[in-house]
Design an enzyme around this catalytic site. Structure first.
Site, PDB file in Angstrom:
ATOM      1  N   CYS A 288      32.735 -22.621-110.867  1.00 59.66           N
ATOM      2  CA  CYS A 288      32.430 -21.779-112.012  1.00 59.66           C
ATOM      3  C   CYS A 288      31.110 -21.202-112.059  1.00 59.66           C
ATOM      4  O   CYS A 288      30.870 -19.959-112.032  1.00 59.66           O
ATOM      5  CB  CYS A 288      32.626 -22.615-113.245  1.00 59.66           C
ATOM      6  SG  CYS A 288      34.760 -22.538-113.215  1.00 59.66           S
ATOM      7  N   ILE A 289      29.909 -22.111-112.100  1.00 57.92           N
ATOM      8  CA  ILE A 289      28.644 -21.330-112.480  1.00 57.92           C
ATOM      9  C   ILE A 289      28.015 -20.468-111.349  1.00 57.92           C
ATOM     10  O   ILE A 289      27.545 -19.597-111.854  1.00 57.92           O
ATOM     11  CB  ILE A 289      27.635 -22.675-112.645  1.00 57.92           C
ATOM     12  CG1 ILE A 289      28.179 -23.349-113.948  1.00 57.92           C
ATOM     13  CG2 ILE A 289      26.331 -22.288-112.851  1.00 57.92           C
ATOM     14  CD1 ILE A 289      27.247 -24.625-114.431  1.00 57.92           C
TER      15      ILE A 289
END
Length: 463
Positions: A288-289
Site C-alpha cells: 500500500c504505502i
C-alpha cells in the site's frame, strides 16, 4: 457479534441474503488468496460458512486444498482443520460461481511503469464473476484502489456482462470495504480490526455491513464506495507523509553531524498529545504505502489538481534506498578494498520485521543499486525469506541473490553488513562483533553499547 438494527429490505433478494447470513447458510467466495484473501476466507470458514477461495495460482490452490498454510500470520493447524472439515477449499476456476452468495475481490492493484493505476486484476476478476450473478448476491471489492473504482470500473462490468434482467442495487448488491491487514501484527487481526464499508445503495451498504459483521465486531458504514476508497488512501498516505518527514529530517541530522534523529523522535514521543512517533528507514515497502500516493496523484490530475505535498513525500521515501547505498559505499571507502572486489551482506529483505512479505521491499532497490555501483558481490540473510530475486532492468531479467547463514565467518567475509530489516531473530551483538563495518537503517543495533563496537556502526539519521 453486537446486535444491530438493519434498514428495511427493499427487495426479496436482500431479504434472502440476510436470511442466509443470519443462518450461516450463505456461501462465501474470496477471489485472491494472498495476504488479504486467505485470512478473510479463514475467518468466514471458522464461523461456519462454506467458503471457497479462487486463485489463478494453481500451486497456491494445491497447497491450500492439502491443508498447507502459506501465510505466516495464520495458524497452520487451524487452516488444516478448516480444510479437513470441508469448510474451506480453493479452486482456480469460477464454474461454481452461481452458488456464491457473497463475493470478496482481494486481487492486486499495482501501478504501471508511469505510476498510473492498473485495474487489470480488478477488471479480470469482475468479468469472471459477472456471468454467474443471480438475485441475492453481494459483491465487495477489498483491493486498495483510487476513489471511483467500484462505481466506474466494477459496476459497469457487472451491468454489461452479467445476466440480462438483473438490477444492480435491487437484485445484486455492490460495496467497497478496504482491507486493513498488518502482516506480523498479533494484536490486530482480520477479526479484531474495525472495518469500513460503503455500498452503492443504502441496502447495499447494509447487507455489506451484515456480511462483514459475521466475522468482525466493529463495522463503520459510510455514505458510499468513494468515501470508503478515499478513506483507505488517507490511512496509508498519512503514514507515507509522516515517514517521509522523519526520513528527510534524518538526512538533515546526518549533514549536521551531531544530532541523532532517533533520539529526537524518542524525545518528541514523550509529549502525550498532538504527536505520534514515526521512524526513519531505508524506504517503504509492502503493497500500500509505496503505491497509494500515486493513485491519488493520478486521480488529482483528472480533476486539474496537484497533490504536491503527497507527491513530494512519495519521492522522498522512494529515494531512501539510494541514500542507504551512498552510506554503504562510504563505509567501503574507509576499508582497503576496491569497490569491484567488495562483498556486502544485506541483513533482511522482507519489507518489515518478522514477516516474509517482500512486496516492494527497500532491499530490492538497495541491492540493485549496489550492483549498478559496481560492488563485487552482494548476498543476503533473512530467516523469513528463503529466496530473493532482483530485477536488473534489462529485458525483464531477474537475478537470484545468494542467501547465506548468519555466522561469524559470514560476517567477517563481508566488508560491510547493512541492516535493512529489523527481524527479532537477528543477534545485534553477533553482527557488530564480527562485521568489519555496519550500516544500520533501522536502529536495530541500539542494544550494542560498547563504544569501541559502536565505532563500526553508521546509523541512518545520526551524525
Amino acid at each position: 457479534m453486537p446486535e444491530t438494527v438493519s434498514a428495511p429490505d427493499t427487495t426479496d433478494a436482500a431479504a434472502e441474503l440476510r436470511r442466509r447470513l443470519d443462518t450461516t447458510t450463505a456461501t462465501v467466495g474470496v477471489v485472491g488468496l494472498g495476504y488479504v484473501g486467505l485470512p478473510l476466507a479463514a475467518e468466514y470458514a471458522a464461523q461456519g460458512f462454506e467458503t471457497r477461495g479462487i486463485d489463478l495460482d494453481e500451486d497456491r490452490v494445491r497447497r491450500l486444498n492439502a491443508g498447507d498454510n502459506y501465510i505466516e500470520d495464520l495458524d497452520d493447524e487451524a487452516i488444516e482443520g478448516l480444510v479437513e472439515m470441508g469448510r474451506l477449499r480453493a479452486t482456480p476456476h469460477y464454474e461454481e460461481g452461481g452458488e456464491i452468495d457473497v463475493w470478496f475481490l482481494c486481487v492486486p492493484t499495482p501501478v504501471t511503469e508511469t505510476n498510473e493505476p492498473d485495474p487489470t486484476y480488478i477488471e479480470a476478476a469482475t468479468r469472471s464473476i459477472a456471468p454467474h450473478l443471480r438475485p441475492g448476491q453481494l459483491v465487495v471489492l477489498k483491493s486498495t484502489t483510487y476513489p471511483g473504482t467500484t462505481e466506474e470500473v466494477v459496476a459497469p462490468i457487472l451491468r454489461e456482462e452479467g445476466p440480462d434482467g438483473l438490477t444492480l442495487g435491487e437484485d445484486v448488491f455492490l460495496a467497497f470495504s478496504p482491507e486493513r491487514i498488518d502482516p506480523g501484527n498479533e494484536e490486530y487481526t482480520t477479526a479484531s480490526t474495525p472495518i469500513v464499508a460503503g455500498g452503492m445503495t443504502e441496502t447495499g451498504t447494509d447487507v455489506a455491513r451484515q456480511a462483514l459483521e459475521q466475522i468482525i465486531a466493529e463495522v463503520h458504514t459510510v455514505s458510499g464506495p468513494k468515501v470508503a476508497e478515499m478513506e483507505k488512501l488517507l490511512e496509508n498516505i498519512f503514514r507515507s507523509v509522516n515517514i517521509a518527514l522523519v526520513n528527510e529530517l534524518a538526512q538533515l541530522c546526518e549533514r549536521m553531524g551531531d544530532v541523532s534523529m532517533w533520539e529526537v523522535v524518542e524525545a518528541a514521543a514523550t509529549k502525550p498529545f498532538g504527536f505520534m512517533p514515526f521512524y526513519p528507514g531505508p524506504g517503504v515497502g509492502g503493497h500500500c504505502i509505496p503505491i497509494d500516493p500515486h493513485y491519488l496523484s493520478w486521480l488529482a490530475e483528472k480533476h486539474d489538481f496537484e497533490t504536491s505535498f503527497i507527491t513530494l513525500s512519495a519521492r522522498i521515501n522512494e529515494e531512501m534506498p539510494a541514500a542507504v547505498v551512498d552510506s554503504v559505499v562510504e563505509a567501503l571507502a574507509r576499508q582497503p578494498v576496491r569497490l569491484q572486489d567488495a562483498e556486502v551482506l544485506v541483513l533482511g529483505v522482507a519489507f518489515k520485521g518478522n514477516v516474509s512479505d517482500t512486496r516492494h521491499a527497500p532491499a530490492e532497490k538497495i541491492i540493485r543499486l549496489l550492483h549498478e555501483k559496481g560492488v563485487g558481490d552482494v548476498r543476503y540473510h533473512d530467516p523469513h525469506v528463503d529466496a530473493f530475486q532482483v530485477p536488473t532492468g534489462a529485458n525483464g531479467r531477474v537475478d537470484e541473490v545468494p542467501s547465506v547463514e548468519l555466522t561469524p565467518e559470514t560476517l567477517q567475509r563481508h566488508e560491510v553488513a547493512v541492516v535493512v530489516t529489523d527481524h527479532d531473530a537477528m543477534d545485534p551483538h553477533l553482527v557488530v562483533e564480527h562485521a568489519p563495518a555496519v550500516v544500520d537503517t533501522r536502529n536495530a543495533l541500539d542494544a550494542v553499547t560498547d563504544p569501541v563496537l559502536r565505532e563500526k556502526i553508521t546509523l541512518l539519521g545520526a551524525g
